[in-house]
Design a protein around this motif. Structure first.
Motif, PDB file in Angstrom:
ATOM      1  N   SER A  51       0.851  -1.192   0.000  1.00 58.83           N
ATOM      2  CA  SER A  51       0.000   0.000   0.000  1.00 58.83           C
ATOM      3  C   SER A  51       0.882   1.235   0.000  1.00 58.83           C
ATOM      4  CB  SER A  51      -0.921   0.015   1.226  1.00 58.83           C
ATOM      5  OG  SER A  51      -1.938  -0.926   1.078  1.00 58.83           O
ATOM      6  N   ILE A  53       0.480   4.345   0.180  1.00 59.72           N
ATOM      7  CA  ILE A  53       0.220   5.417   1.144  1.00 59.72           C
ATOM      8  C   ILE A  53       0.761   5.047   2.535  1.00 59.72           C
ATOM      9  CG2 ILE A  53      -2.148   4.668   1.762  1.00 59.72           C
ATOM     10  CD1 ILE A  53      -2.879   7.740   1.481  1.00 59.72           C
ATOM     11  N   TYR A  54       0.743   3.770   2.874  1.00 60.48           N
ATOM     12  CA  TYR A  54       1.265   3.341   4.177  1.00 60.48           C
ATOM     13  C   TYR A  54       2.789   3.218   4.151  1.00 60.48           C
ATOM     14  CZ  TYR A  54      -3.621   2.143   5.230  1.00 60.48           C
ATOM     15  OH  TYR A  54      -4.982   2.171   5.431  1.00 60.48           O
ATOM     16  N   TYR A  80      -6.516  -6.215   8.181  1.00 62.36           N
ATOM     17  CA  TYR A  80      -7.591  -5.814   7.272  1.00 62.36           C
ATOM     18  C   TYR A  80      -8.989  -5.915   7.868  1.00 62.36           C
ATOM     19  CZ  TYR A  80      -4.098  -5.388   3.645  1.00 62.36           C
ATOM     20  OH  TYR A  80      -3.019  -4.984   2.911  1.00 62.36           O
ATOM     21  N   GLN A  82     -11.406  -4.240   9.657  1.00 63.05           N
ATOM     22  CA  GLN A  82     -11.589  -2.856  10.116  1.00 63.05           C
ATOM     23  C   GLN A  82     -12.369  -2.776  11.427  1.00 63.05           C
ATOM     24  OE1 GLN A  82     -13.128  -0.800   6.601  1.00 63.05           O
ATOM     25  NE2 GLN A  82     -11.349  -1.453   5.425  1.00 63.05           N
ATOM     26  N   ASN A 105      -5.495   7.373   7.452  1.00 64.61           N
ATOM     27  CA  ASN A 105      -6.677   6.751   6.857  1.00 64.61           C
ATOM     28  C   ASN A 105      -7.868   7.681   7.093  1.00 64.61           C
ATOM     29  OD1 ASN A 105      -9.143   4.921   6.811  1.00 64.61           O
ATOM     30  ND2 ASN A 105      -7.538   3.532   6.125  1.00 64.61           N
ATOM     31  N   PRO A 106      -8.776   7.794   6.098  1.00 65.59           N
ATOM     32  CA  PRO A 106      -9.929   8.679   6.305  1.00 65.59           C
ATOM     33  C   PRO A 106     -10.834   8.234   7.460  1.00 65.59           C
ATOM     34  CG  PRO A 106      -9.720   8.057   3.981  1.00 65.59           C
ATOM     35  CD  PRO A 106      -8.732   7.229   4.737  1.00 65.59           C
ATOM     36  N   ASP A 128      -4.192  11.848   5.879  1.00 61.70           N
ATOM     37  CA  ASP A 128      -5.217  11.312   4.971  1.00 61.70           C
ATOM     38  C   ASP A 128      -6.578  11.220   5.661  1.00 61.70           C
ATOM     39  OD1 ASP A 128      -6.342  10.127   2.654  1.00 61.70           O
ATOM     40  OD2 ASP A 128      -5.839   8.108   3.337  1.00 61.70           O
ATOM     41  N   GLN A 144      -7.310  15.735  -3.053  1.00 55.47           N
ATOM     42  CA  GLN A 144      -7.380  14.573  -3.954  1.00 55.47           C
ATOM     43  C   GLN A 144      -8.260  14.830  -5.163  1.00 55.47           C
ATOM     44  OE1 GLN A 144      -7.798  11.126  -1.103  1.00 55.47           O
ATOM     45  NE2 GLN A 144      -5.706  10.814  -1.857  1.00 55.47           N
ATOM     46  N   GLN A 173     -12.376  -0.231  -1.774  1.00 54.35           N
ATOM     47  CA  GLN A 173     -13.737  -0.228  -1.248  1.00 54.35           C
ATOM     48  C   GLN A 173     -14.349   1.140  -1.532  1.00 54.35           C
ATOM     49  OE1 GLN A 173     -12.239  -0.485   3.114  1.00 54.35           O
ATOM     50  NE2 GLN A 173     -14.246   0.424   3.381  1.00 54.35           N
ATOM     51  N   TYR A 175     -15.781   4.555  -0.151  1.00 52.04           N
ATOM     52  CA  TYR A 175     -15.721   5.375   1.068  1.00 52.04           C
ATOM     53  C   TYR A 175     -15.899   6.829   0.639  1.00 52.04           C
ATOM     54  CZ  TYR A 175     -10.776   5.567  -0.467  1.00 52.04           C
ATOM     55  OH  TYR A 175      -9.621   5.702  -1.191  1.00 52.04           O
ATOM     56  N   TRP A 207      -8.575  -4.559   0.327  1.00 53.07           N
ATOM     57  CA  TRP A 207      -7.347  -3.867  -0.105  1.00 53.07           C
ATOM     58  C   TRP A 207      -6.196  -4.831  -0.322  1.00 53.07           C
ATOM     59  CZ3 TRP A 207      -7.870   1.220  -1.283  1.00 53.07           C
ATOM     60  CH2 TRP A 207      -9.006   1.856  -0.793  1.00 53.07           C
ATOM     61  N   ILE A 231      -6.751   2.120  -7.296  1.00 51.53           N
ATOM     62  CA  ILE A 231      -6.567   2.591  -5.910  1.00 51.53           C
ATOM     63  C   ILE A 231      -7.082   1.472  -5.016  1.00 51.53           C
ATOM     64  CG2 ILE A 231      -7.034   4.440  -4.258  1.00 51.53           C
ATOM     65  CD1 ILE A 231      -7.726   6.256  -6.665  1.00 51.53           C
ATOM     66  N   GLY A 233      -4.670  -0.644  -2.992  1.00 49.65           N
ATOM     67  CA  GLY A 233      -3.604  -1.145  -2.110  1.00 49.65           C
ATOM     68  C   GLY A 233      -2.889  -2.338  -2.712  1.00 49.65           C
ATOM     69  N   PHE A 256      -1.512   5.589  -8.378  1.00 45.67           N
ATOM     70  CA  PHE A 256      -1.940   6.661  -7.472  1.00 45.67           C
ATOM     71  C   PHE A 256      -1.063   6.634  -6.225  1.00 45.67           C
ATOM     72  CE2 PHE A 256      -5.752   8.982  -5.550  1.00 45.67           C
ATOM     73  CZ  PHE A 256      -5.939   9.855  -6.608  1.00 45.67           C
ATOM     74  N   ASP A 257      -0.767   7.754  -5.690  1.00 47.05           N
ATOM     75  CA  ASP A 257      -0.052   7.983  -4.408  1.00 47.05           C
ATOM     76  C   ASP A 257       1.473   8.001  -4.536  1.00 47.05           C
ATOM     77  OD1 ASP A 257      -2.524   8.156  -3.169  1.00 47.05           O
ATOM     78  OD2 ASP A 257      -2.442   6.185  -2.241  1.00 47.05           O
TER      79      ASP A 257
HETATM   80  N1  RBF Z   1      -5.329   2.412   0.651  1.00 45.57           N
HETATM   81  C1  RBF Z   1      -4.334   1.534   0.499  1.00 45.57           C
HETATM   82  O1  RBF Z   1      -3.447   1.745  -0.347  1.00 45.57           O
HETATM   83  N2  RBF Z   1      -4.277   0.406   1.268  1.00 45.57           N
HETATM   84  C2  RBF Z   1      -5.192   0.114   2.223  1.00 45.57           C
HETATM   85  O2  RBF Z   1      -5.089  -0.914   2.895  1.00 45.57           O
HETATM   86  C3  RBF Z   1      -6.263   1.041   2.408  1.00 45.57           C
HETATM   87  N3  RBF Z   1      -7.234   0.816   3.337  1.00 45.57           N
HETATM   88  C4  RBF Z   1      -8.256   1.719   3.483  1.00 45.57           C
HETATM   89  C5  RBF Z   1      -9.256   1.461   4.423  1.00 45.57           C
HETATM   90  C6  RBF Z   1     -10.304   2.372   4.601  1.00 45.57           C
HETATM   91  C7  RBF Z   1     -11.354   2.097   5.620  1.00 45.57           C
HETATM   92  C8  RBF Z   1     -10.356   3.539   3.801  1.00 45.57           C
HETATM   93  C9  RBF Z   1     -11.470   4.532   3.980  1.00 45.57           C
HETATM   94  C10 RBF Z   1      -9.377   3.782   2.861  1.00 45.57           C
HETATM   95  C11 RBF Z   1      -8.321   2.883   2.679  1.00 45.57           C
HETATM   96  N4  RBF Z   1      -7.320   3.103   1.727  1.00 45.57           N
HETATM   97  C12 RBF Z   1      -6.292   2.197   1.585  1.00 45.57           C
HETATM   98  C13 RBF Z   1      -7.368   4.255   0.799  1.00 45.57           C
HETATM   99  C14 RBF Z   1      -6.488   5.412   1.218  1.00 45.57           C
HETATM  100  O3  RBF Z   1      -6.986   5.938   2.426  1.00 45.57           O
HETATM  101  C15 RBF Z   1      -6.451   6.510   0.148  1.00 45.57           C
HETATM  102  O4  RBF Z   1      -7.746   6.986  -0.092  1.00 45.57           O
HETATM  103  C16 RBF Z   1      -5.876   6.012  -1.142  1.00 45.57           C
HETATM  104  O5  RBF Z   1      -4.594   5.483  -0.918  1.00 45.57           O
HETATM  105  C17 RBF Z   1      -5.777   7.131  -2.176  1.00 45.57           C
HETATM  106  O6  RBF Z   1      -4.912   8.130  -1.749  1.00 45.57           O
END
Ligand code: RBF
Length: 346
Positions: A51, A53-54, A80, A82, A105-106, A128, A144, A173, A175, A207, A231, A233, A256-257
């Motif tokens: 991922s 972003i992580y 994973y 949540q 994470n949002p 984020d 974004q 997913q 969101y 993800w 997008i 992960g 992305f990212d």
């Molecule tokens: N983005 C990832 O790259 N990996 C993840 O495991 C991941 N898990 C997420 C879980 C939730 C509940 C939400 C709302 C978003 C998640 N995202 C994840 C998306 C991330 O926050 C971001 O929107 C994207 O990486 C685009 O910048």
């Protein structure tokens, strides 16, 4: 210079020198970098590997903490499921071990706020995500709409060059940031080039499942999608594999990212990035220096140096024609110079 001005200048100079050494204690004395002894927890909501972003969150916090020999960081993967995240965050806060919990994470701000009801002293630095007005929580998120607009613009240029087709977006997913900002921004960018292009939006459902993502992407390519923004992960690699297995389709992936060109050349046609490593580094340092503005929510974008499109990678030059790159560049320059302004919500 009279004696009062001279004294003021000397005091100012001393303050600058001391300020550069470290943060102030509550009694006003200065804590030097070498004396900082904070313990930080980085909570990864998922797994770090795969991922983008992580991965940037981890590297940014590591780099900042590495500048303070007494500061330690523990990295905790939330996994994973949540439904378990709030319990895991509560346990971290309850342990009383961490001066700061850092995450990205949002969905984190709401969870941290809930944990704060029981542990109001626990401080959180959340990227984020967005929440303001809670005294122990600081958030920073990215524009974004800009990031997704860049992807949509490129996708439409590639479609026009190919003589037609649809563009797709695969998300891990659904969101709010996805449906209210990223998907609309992507569609808006595409429409700025060609208002007749349809956007095919699909969801993997998690993800991590690359096999499911590959199946989804192969189906989309079969149905005529020529460019896929992914997008999802760790599941992204499935879409890359689907494009690589169908070279005659001409299908391309937009990353992305982070910079993703090297993931699978020449199938990655664009990289729309956020500099979350820089944000994690800067905000962790502000915390360690005692100046992170808790209680506030920041939004940063292209003009702040936190969102951009990677143009200077030879793999981009090799993957995309000069004509498309030129048009993409012209749009990027408008965003960077401020002649094209995209507020966060379309
Ligand atoms: N983005 C990832 O790259 N990996 C993840 O495991 C991941 N898990 C997420 C879980 C939730 C509940 C939400 C709302 C978003 C998640 N995202 C994840 C998306 C991330 O926050 C971001 O929107 C994207 O990486 C685009 O910048």
């Amino acid at each position: 210079m009279n004696i009062f001005r001279k004294t003021a200048v000397i005091i100012a100079a001393v303050t600058v020198v001391l300020g550069a050494c470290g943060a102030k204690r509550q009694d006003g004395s200065v804590l030097r970098t070498a004396e900082r002894t904070e313990t930080l927890a980085v909570f990864i909501p998922g797994t770090a590997s795969g991922s983008p972003i992580y991965e940037m969150l981890v590297s940014g916090v590591k780099r900042a903490a590495g500048e303070y020999p007494g500061v330690s960081v523990q990295f905790i993967e939330g996994g994973y499921n949540q439904a378990e995240w709030e319990g895991k965050l509560t346990a971290l806060a309850a342990s009383g071990k961490y001066d700061l919990i850092v995450s990205s994470n949002p969905s984190l701000p709401a969870l941290a706020q809930s944990v704060s009801l029981k542990f109001p002293e626990q401080r959180f630095l959340l990227l984020d995500g967005e929440l303001s007005g809670v005294p122990n929580i600081y958030t920073l998120r990215y524009n974004q709409r800009e990031q997704a607009y860049m992807a949509g613009y490129l996708a439409a240029l590639l479609i026009d060059e190919a003589g037609g087709g649809r563009i797709g977006l695969i998300a891990g997913q659904e969101y709010p940031a996805m449906t209210q900002t990223i998907l609309p921004g992507y569609s808006e960018g595409a429409a700025a080039v060609n208002s007749g292009i349809a956007v095919d939006f699909r969801v993997v459902g998690n993800w991590y499942d690359a096999a499911k993502c590959a199946e989804l992407a192969a189906g989309m390519i079969n149905e005529g999608d020529r460019v896929l923004l992914c997008i999802a992960g760790g599941a992204n690699e499935g879409a890359v594999q689907a494009a690589a297995e169908s070279p005659s389709s001409g299908a391309r992936i937009i990353w992305f990212d982070t910079n993703g060109y090297a993931v699978r050349p020449p199938y990655i046609a664009g990289s729309c990035v956020i500099f979350q490593d820089k944000a994690a580094y800067n905000t962790t340092k502000l915390f360690l220096e005692g100046t992170l503005p808790f209680g506030t929510a920041e939004l940063v974008g292209v003009r702040d140096g936190y969102v951009d499109f990677i143009e200077d990678d030879p793999l981009y030059t090799a993957a995309v024609s000069a004509g498309v790159r030129e048009k993409q560049h012209e749009m990027l320059e408008r965003l960077r110079s401020g002649s094209l302004i995209l507020g966060e919500k379309p």
